[in-house]
Design a protein around this motif. Structure first.
Motif, mmCIF file in Angstrom:
data_model
loop_
_atom_site.group_PDB
_atom_site.id
_atom_site.type_symbol
_atom_site.label_atom_id
_atom_site.label_comp_id
_atom_site.label_asym_id
_atom_site.label_seq_id
_atom_site.Cartn_x
_atom_site.Cartn_y
_atom_site.Cartn_z
ATOM 1 N N GLN A 38 38.765 37.214 33.608
ATOM 2 C CA GLN A 38 37.467 37.864 33.452
ATOM 3 C C GLN A 38 37.621 39.357 33.171
ATOM 4 O OE1 GLN A 38 35.394 36.905 37.069
ATOM 5 N NE2 GLN A 38 35.186 34.730 36.551
ATOM 6 N N ALA A 39 38.728 39.932 33.640
ATOM 7 C CA ALA A 39 39.001 41.348 33.394
ATOM 8 C C ALA A 39 39.650 41.566 32.040
ATOM 9 C CB ALA A 39 39.884 41.911 34.498
ATOM 10 N N GLY A 40 39.771 40.487 31.264
ATOM 11 C CA GLY A 40 40.355 40.601 29.932
ATOM 12 C C GLY A 40 41.861 40.600 29.927
ATOM 13 N N GLY A 41 42.472 40.099 31.005
ATOM 14 C CA GLY A 41 43.935 40.047 31.061
ATOM 15 C C GLY A 41 44.564 41.419 31.097
ATOM 16 N N ASN A 42 43.860 42.383 31.713
ATOM 17 C CA ASN A 42 44.367 43.750 31.752
ATOM 18 C C ASN A 42 44.384 44.232 33.189
ATOM 19 O OD1 ASN A 42 45.266 46.242 30.947
ATOM 20 N ND2 ASN A 42 43.218 47.036 30.520
ATOM 21 N N MET A 43 45.509 44.828 33.580
ATOM 22 C CA MET A 43 45.636 45.285 34.960
ATOM 23 C C MET A 43 46.507 46.515 35.014
ATOM 24 S SD MET A 43 47.168 43.232 38.226
ATOM 25 C CE MET A 43 47.601 44.092 39.749
ATOM 26 N N SER A 44 45.984 47.580 35.586
ATOM 27 C CA SER A 44 46.750 48.807 35.760
ATOM 28 C C SER A 44 47.394 48.792 37.139
ATOM 29 C CB SER A 44 45.839 50.034 35.627
ATOM 30 O OG SER A 44 45.202 50.029 34.369
ATOM 31 N N GLY A 45 48.419 49.579 37.304
ATOM 32 C CA GLY A 45 49.123 49.599 38.573
ATOM 33 C C GLY A 45 48.315 50.292 39.656
ATOM 34 N N GLY A 46 48.721 50.079 40.912
ATOM 35 C CA GLY A 46 48.071 50.742 42.024
ATOM 36 C C GLY A 46 47.222 49.794 42.829
ATOM 37 N N PRO A 47 47.181 49.942 44.178
ATOM 38 C CA PRO A 47 46.424 49.042 45.041
ATOM 39 C C PRO A 47 44.945 48.974 44.689
ATOM 40 C CG PRO A 47 47.888 50.470 46.329
ATOM 41 C CD PRO A 47 47.905 50.975 44.909
ATOM 42 N N GLN A 48 44.361 50.112 44.213
ATOM 43 C CA GLN A 48 42.935 50.124 43.915
ATOM 44 C C GLN A 48 42.589 49.224 42.739
ATOM 45 O OE1 GLN A 48 45.066 52.501 43.398
ATOM 46 N NE2 GLN A 48 44.719 53.588 41.474
ATOM 47 N N ASN A 49 43.568 48.808 41.967
ATOM 48 C CA ASN A 49 43.317 47.985 40.790
ATOM 49 C C ASN A 49 43.769 46.548 40.984
ATOM 50 O OD1 ASN A 49 42.177 50.053 39.159
ATOM 51 N ND2 ASN A 49 44.219 50.887 38.834
ATOM 52 N N THR A 50 44.010 46.147 42.223
ATOM 53 C CA THR A 50 44.373 44.765 42.486
ATOM 54 C C THR A 50 43.115 43.903 42.408
ATOM 55 O OG1 THR A 50 44.074 45.015 44.866
ATOM 56 C CG2 THR A 50 46.270 45.451 43.973
ATOM 57 N N PHE A 51 43.316 42.596 42.367
ATOM 58 C CA PHE A 51 42.193 41.690 42.203
ATOM 59 C C PHE A 51 41.761 41.036 43.516
ATOM 60 C CE2 PHE A 51 44.104 41.918 37.995
ATOM 61 C CZ PHE A 51 42.998 42.135 37.201
ATOM 62 N N LEU A 52 42.734 40.609 44.333
ATOM 63 C CA LEU A 52 42.385 39.837 45.529
ATOM 64 C C LEU A 52 42.978 40.373 46.823
ATOM 65 C CD1 LEU A 52 42.573 36.013 44.666
ATOM 66 C CD2 LEU A 52 40.559 37.388 45.164
ATOM 67 N N VAL A 53 43.805 41.391 46.761
ATOM 68 C CA VAL A 53 44.536 41.833 47.953
ATOM 69 C C VAL A 53 43.591 42.168 49.099
ATOM 70 C CG1 VAL A 53 46.006 43.641 48.907
ATOM 71 C CG2 VAL A 53 46.565 42.629 46.696
ATOM 72 N N GLN A 54 42.595 42.987 48.850
ATOM 73 C CA GLN A 54 41.676 43.389 49.921
ATOM 74 C C GLN A 54 40.891 42.196 50.439
ATOM 75 O OE1 GLN A 54 41.767 46.427 51.234
ATOM 76 N NE2 GLN A 54 40.309 45.798 52.813
ATOM 77 N N GLU A 55 40.436 41.332 49.518
ATOM 78 C CA GLU A 55 39.683 40.145 49.938
ATOM 79 C C GLU A 55 40.529 39.246 50.819
ATOM 80 O OE1 GLU A 55 37.644 37.911 46.936
ATOM 81 O OE2 GLU A 55 37.289 39.695 45.720
ATOM 82 N N VAL A 56 41.784 39.028 50.414
ATOM 83 C CA VAL A 56 42.677 38.153 51.174
ATOM 84 C C VAL A 56 42.907 38.699 52.575
ATOM 85 C CG1 VAL A 56 45.094 37.437 51.351
ATOM 86 C CG2 VAL A 56 43.846 37.065 49.229
ATOM 87 N N MET A 57 43.125 40.003 52.672
ATOM 88 C CA MET A 57 43.367 40.604 53.991
ATOM 89 C C MET A 57 42.129 40.490 54.873
ATOM 90 S SD MET A 57 45.647 43.956 52.937
ATOM 91 C CE MET A 57 46.189 44.321 54.613
ATOM 92 N N GLU A 58 40.951 40.709 54.321
ATOM 93 C CA GLU A 58 39.724 40.606 55.101
ATOM 94 C C GLU A 58 39.444 39.162 55.500
ATOM 95 O OE1 GLU A 58 36.613 42.432 52.883
ATOM 96 O OE2 GLU A 58 37.362 44.477 53.213
ATOM 97 N N GLU A 59 39.694 38.216 54.595
ATOM 98 C CA GLU A 59 39.472 36.809 54.908
ATOM 99 C C GLU A 59 40.404 36.338 56.016
ATOM 100 O OE1 GLU A 59 39.979 34.794 51.221
ATOM 101 O OE2 GLU A 59 38.107 35.544 50.350
ATOM 102 N N GLU A 60 41.662 36.770 55.960
ATOM 103 C CA GLU A 60 42.611 36.372 56.993
ATOM 104 C C GLU A 60 42.264 37.015 58.324
ATOM 105 O OE1 GLU A 60 45.670 34.298 58.726
ATOM 106 O OE2 GLU A 60 44.670 34.033 56.786
#
Length: 219
Positions: free
Chosen positions: A46-68
């Motif tokens: 959905q993001a167009g297959g584009n991802m820049s480096g850095g934690p702020q540009n991750t897709f699921l990291v924050q969600e996964v940590m909050e869900e766990e």
């Protein structure tokens, strides 16, 4: 809203600050990320297959940590465990787990990109073979097809009785190329071909793709 978010983070820091909980939380996050592969790749596409480096540009990291974190609150021993976790967490502990998740997320995406590249290369090879002088069988991708009196045959066993007496190699080649190219407009994966047989109807050539869950009768 911001105060509530800060409170959750402070509670999270306390939770994983205890060594036994740190490993429990870490393993739970990593497993949750592995099980969220499809959700991650959907966000990536959905993001167009584009991802820049850095934690702020991750897709699921924050969600996964909050869900766990929320899942850990439901365990029976939670009240007792929480009462024992009064010391503030060294933020390096949380950052260590977060970095592991970032690395795992990027690894999943890299594997997906390699798979796409492989499929694109296979598709290019297949189309190049079809454009050569000999028409390669789309089912076995090994032997040459023969078309006589509208009947499509291959020594691999493919045999499709005449749907049209006017079928020629040129028309069949064009039909295959159009179908593959049409599929490629909405899915990057390489489709597969098979022959279907009905009890009363003639055999048909079927193009299918498990990646996008589509199929079409080619001939």
């Amino acid at each position: 809203m911001a105060e509530g978010s800060g409170s959750r983070r402070r509670s999270l820091y306390k939770l994983v600050g205890s060594p036994p909980w740190k490993e429990t939380f870490r393993q739970g996050c990593l497993e949750r990320m592995r099980n969220s592969r499809d959700r991650l790749l959907n966000k990536y596409r959905q993001a167009g297959g584009n991802m820049s480096g850095g934690p702020q540009n991750t897709f699921l990291v924050q969600e996964v940590m909050e869900e766990e974190w929320n899942a850990l609150q439901s365990v029976e021993s939670w009240p007792e465990a929480l009462a024992q976790l009064e010391e503030p967490l060294d933020l390096a502990v949380l950052e260590e787990i977060q970095q592991e998740l970032i690395d795992q997320e990027q690894s999943i995406i890299s594997e997906y990109e390699r798979s796409l590249q492989f499929d694109e290369e296979c598709l290019s090879v297949m189309l190049a073979e079809w454009e050569a002088n000999s028409l390669i069988c789309p089912v076995c991708t090994k032997y040459n097809l023969r078309i006589a009196s509208g009947v499509v045959m291959c020594q691999c066993g493919l045999y499709i009785p005449s749907h049209s007496p006017e079928m020629t190699e040129q028309k069949f080649r064009a039909c295959l190329e159009d179908s593959v190219n049409e599929h490629g407009t909405h899915c990057p994966h390489t489709p597969a071909f098979s022959v279907t047989e009905g009890t009363e109807e003639k055999s048909s050539l079927l193009m299918s793709c498990p990646a996008c869950d589509t199929w079409a009768v080619i001939l």
